[in-house]
Design an enzyme around this catalytic site. Structure first.
Site, PDB file in Angstrom:
ATOM      1  N   VAL A  84       0.869  -1.175   0.000  1.00 17.93           N
ATOM      2  CA  VAL A  84       0.000   0.000   0.000  1.00 17.93           C
ATOM      3  C   VAL A  84       0.907   1.226   0.000  1.00 17.93           C
ATOM      4  O   VAL A  84       1.888   1.283   0.755  1.00 17.93           O
ATOM      5  CB  VAL A  84      -0.936   0.038   1.223  1.00 17.93           C
ATOM      6  CG1 VAL A  84      -1.752   1.329   1.237  1.00 17.93           C
ATOM      7  CG2 VAL A  84      -1.851  -1.170   1.241  1.00 17.93           C
ATOM      8  N   ARG A  90      -4.055   3.756   6.514  1.00 18.20           N
ATOM      9  CA  ARG A  90      -5.214   3.959   7.388  1.00 18.20           C
ATOM     10  C   ARG A  90      -6.457   4.400   6.631  1.00 18.20           C
ATOM     11  O   ARG A  90      -7.275   5.151   7.141  1.00 18.20           O
ATOM     12  CB  ARG A  90      -4.884   4.962   8.508  1.00 18.20           C
ATOM     13  CG  ARG A  90      -3.827   4.425   9.483  1.00 18.20           C
ATOM     14  CD  ARG A  90      -3.412   5.461  10.498  1.00 18.20           C
ATOM     15  NE  ARG A  90      -2.685   6.570   9.858  1.00 18.20           N
ATOM     16  CZ  ARG A  90      -1.393   6.508   9.538  1.00 18.20           C
ATOM     17  NH1 ARG A  90      -0.684   5.426   9.778  1.00 18.20           N
ATOM     18  NH2 ARG A  90      -0.798   7.544   8.967  1.00 18.20           N
ATOM     19  N   ARG A  91      -6.579   3.915   5.396  1.00 16.88           N
ATOM     20  CA  ARG A  91      -7.790   4.203   4.628  1.00 16.88           C
ATOM     21  C   ARG A  91      -8.501   2.922   4.205  1.00 16.88           C
ATOM     22  O   ARG A  91      -9.386   2.942   3.367  1.00 16.88           O
ATOM     23  CB  ARG A  91      -7.424   5.043   3.398  1.00 16.88           C
ATOM     24  CG  ARG A  91      -6.922   6.446   3.767  1.00 16.88           C
ATOM     25  CD  ARG A  91      -6.478   7.243   2.575  1.00 16.88           C
ATOM     26  NE  ARG A  91      -7.508   7.402   1.556  1.00 16.88           N
ATOM     27  CZ  ARG A  91      -7.356   8.118   0.435  1.00 16.88           C
ATOM     28  NH1 ARG A  91      -6.207   8.744   0.210  1.00 16.88           N
ATOM     29  NH2 ARG A  91      -8.332   8.212  -0.445  1.00 16.88           N
ATOM     30  N   GLY A  92      -8.096   1.792   4.787  1.00 14.04           N
ATOM     31  CA  GLY A  92      -8.763   0.525   4.510  1.00 14.04           C
ATOM     32  C   GLY A  92      -8.365  -0.133   3.209  1.00 14.04           C
ATOM     33  O   GLY A  92      -9.029  -1.075   2.763  1.00 14.04           O
ATOM     34  N   VAL A  93      -7.273   0.344   2.582  1.00 20.26           N
ATOM     35  CA  VAL A  93      -6.869  -0.224   1.292  1.00 20.26           C
ATOM     36  C   VAL A  93      -6.448  -1.680   1.451  1.00 20.26           C
ATOM     37  O   VAL A  93      -6.890  -2.554   0.695  1.00 20.26           O
ATOM     38  CB  VAL A  93      -5.727   0.601   0.663  1.00 20.26           C
ATOM     39  CG1 VAL A  93      -5.278  -0.037  -0.646  1.00 20.26           C
ATOM     40  CG2 VAL A  93      -6.174   2.040   0.430  1.00 20.26           C
ATOM     41  N   LEU A  94      -5.592  -1.951   2.422  1.00 11.49           N
ATOM     42  CA  LEU A  94      -5.135  -3.330   2.623  1.00 11.49           C
ATOM     43  C   LEU A  94      -6.296  -4.242   2.986  1.00 11.49           C
ATOM     44  O   LEU A  94      -6.426  -5.347   2.433  1.00 11.49           O
ATOM     45  CB  LEU A  94      -4.071  -3.377   3.722  1.00 11.49           C
ATOM     46  CG  LEU A  94      -3.544  -4.776   4.061  1.00 11.49           C
ATOM     47  CD1 LEU A  94      -2.902  -5.431   2.840  1.00 11.49           C
ATOM     48  CD2 LEU A  94      -2.565  -4.717   5.226  1.00 11.49           C
ATOM     49  N   TYR A 123      -0.405  -9.633   9.093  1.00  8.82           N
ATOM     50  CA  TYR A 123      -1.307 -10.636   8.529  1.00  8.82           C
ATOM     51  C   TYR A 123      -2.071 -11.458   9.555  1.00  8.82           C
ATOM     52  O   TYR A 123      -3.020 -12.145   9.203  1.00  8.82           O
ATOM     53  CB  TYR A 123      -0.513 -11.554   7.594  1.00  8.82           C
ATOM     54  CG  TYR A 123       0.022 -10.796   6.407  1.00  8.82           C
ATOM     55  CD1 TYR A 123      -0.801 -10.475   5.335  1.00  8.82           C
ATOM     56  CD2 TYR A 123       1.335 -10.336   6.381  1.00  8.82           C
ATOM     57  CE1 TYR A 123      -0.325  -9.741   4.263  1.00  8.82           C
ATOM     58  CE2 TYR A 123       1.821  -9.609   5.308  1.00  8.82           C
ATOM     59  CZ  TYR A 123       0.994  -9.313   4.260  1.00  8.82           C
ATOM     60  OH  TYR A 123       1.463  -8.580   3.192  1.00  8.82           O
ATOM     61  N   PHE A 409       7.887 -16.386  -2.783  1.00 10.49           N
ATOM     62  CA  PHE A 409       7.120 -16.125  -4.010  1.00 10.49           C
ATOM     63  C   PHE A 409       6.469 -14.762  -3.919  1.00 10.49           C
ATOM     64  O   PHE A 409       6.441 -14.146  -2.880  1.00 10.49           O
ATOM     65  CB  PHE A 409       6.064 -17.217  -4.239  1.00 10.49           C
ATOM     66  CG  PHE A 409       5.244 -17.579  -3.025  1.00 10.49           C
ATOM     67  CD1 PHE A 409       4.169 -16.797  -2.636  1.00 10.49           C
ATOM     68  CD2 PHE A 409       5.563 -18.701  -2.267  1.00 10.49           C
ATOM     69  CE1 PHE A 409       3.417 -17.132  -1.528  1.00 10.49           C
ATOM     70  CE2 PHE A 409       4.806 -19.054  -1.150  1.00 10.49           C
ATOM     71  CZ  PHE A 409       3.740 -18.268  -0.783  1.00 10.49           C
TER      72      PHE A 409
END
Length: 409
Positions: A84, A90-94, A123, A409
């Protein structure tokens, strides 16, 4: 402004990959490495997050088959190239990319998702558990000796060009895949990863070298490595950097290690990644001079719980009910009856009273046999609801062979 998630187009690859380069330090990868990934990428499984005309997020997946306890090769999404832009934290992209990706993985019928985490803390909240570690070492070959098993003098060792020997080496690797949890059945093209050797990343070491161990003309093992010459006032102290070593039997395995120990003008063998139960640890005369250390490598996510638990076998017979919490993939939440043994397993929803309670993250950590459920319970992450239930289930989930992911990978 809203973020728009789209499947990656080949025409946008350069912009997408430039985001990755910036996210991982801003140093562009060598051209040959970039070309390899461009050839391996599955565009239909790669996502780009757009803010108007700018790509601000990336996430991809490879279609793998991973060995699980019992030897089955289970369809597994190899999650990769997640980033990101620093301007869009902190905008919810992930979260939006992880949500879309896991939904897609489920729709494709892949019970598992796996990744190598650059930052493990990221994760866990998406249900990925630490499922496999690797052994690394810095061995003082001037002072450490090897205890050789019977037959170690039988294999014939010879130098080989890494490129011309590639097919034979890959065929040998494919014979080993079913014998260890975490190993990947490599699709055509992935064998090239083992030859990647950009000059700019050698750090003064030689080009990649290869030695073969043969018995009556049949390949029994191979090792790929490089040598970095070093000298001081006392003389040579070169470093052997092991890239990969695979062998079909103990004699070939030991013969290859002895070869690496005995290379002229060297005194250190640098080992980046081996299984935790690599026989080398039993062959060395002095483990304390081997600089042994472990690190987390493989992170696993249970995507389709009943399919995943039914795909593997279990060390001892078990019949238990698990209460599983999975906030990010709620279809896994609930009570599951798991019956299995060394011959197979069945996992179905049930209304019976649960014996153990855990989250999908802990289930992923235990799935390949690496993290015993007893240890997770000692950390307070698995709850024993019926006294006496934990130990037998933990034993059943174990594996006689340590899980290991041989490459990223």
């Amino acid at each position: 402004m809203s973020i728009d998630l789209r499947v990656l187009r080949e025409a946008d690859f350069d912009s997408w990959y430039a985001l990755l380069d910036r996210a991982f330090g801003g140093v562009p990868e060598p051209a040959e490495e970039r070309a390899l990934w461009k050839g391996l990428i599955e565009y239909e499984r790669s996502l780009a997050a757009w803010d108007e005309k700018e790509i601000v997020g990336s996430a991809g997946a490879f279609s793998f088959r991973m060995t699980v306890p019992g030897g089955a090769r289970v369809p597994t999404a190899g999650v990769t190239m997640v980033s990101v832009a620093a301007t869009h934290r902190r905008r919810g992209v992930l979260r939006s990319m992880m949500r879309r990706q896991l939904d897609d993985i489920r729709a494709l019928g892949e019970p598992l998702a796996a990744l190598v985490a650059s930052e493990p803390d990221i994760y866990g909240r998406f249900g990925y558990g630490s499922a496999g570690r690797a052994l690394a070492a810095e061995i003082d070959t001037a002072r450490v000796r090897l205890r050789m098993p019977p037959g170690a003098d039988e294999p014939r060792l010879s130098f080989a060009d890494p490129r011309t020997s590639l097919t034979r080496c890959e065929d040998l690797y494919s014979r080993l895949v079913g014998g260890r949890p975490g190993l990947l059945a490599r699709a055509p093209g992935w064998e090239e990863l083992g030859l990647l050797d950009p000059e700019s990343e050698r750090g003064g070491a030689s080009p990649l070298q290869c030695v073969l161990a043969e018995r009556e003309g049949e390949l029994a093992g191979y090792a790929r490595y490089s040598v970095k010459p070093e000298w001081d006032a006392a003389g040579p102290k070169g470093v052997v950097r092991l890239r990969s070593l695979e062998a079909l039997d103990p004699a070939a395995h030991a013969a290859l290690w002895r070869f690496l120990f005995d290379l002229d003008l060297t005194s250190t063998l640098s080992v980046h990644s081996r299984p935790l139960d690599d026989p080398l640890t039993h062959l060395v005369s002095d483990p304390r001079r081997c600089g042994l250390r472990t690190r987390d490598v493989l992170y696993l996510r249970i995507v389709d719980l009943p399919a995943a638990l039914a795909a593997r076998t279990y060390q001892v017979p078990l019949d238990t009910v698990l209460e599983v919490e999975d906030a990010f993939c709620p279809w896994n939440t609930g009570r599951w009856r798991l019956r299995g043994d060394s011959g197979g397993a069945v996992c179905e929803r049930t209304e019976d009273e649960p014996r153990l309670a855990l989250t999908a993250r802990e289930l992923g950590a235990a799935y390949l046999g690496e993290g015993p459920l007893t240890a997770l319970a000692a950390a307070g992450l698995v709850r024993e609801l019926v006294p006496g239930s934990l130990a037998p289930v933990s034993l059943a989930f174990g594996s006689q062979t340590a899980p290991w992911l041989p490459h990223g990978f």
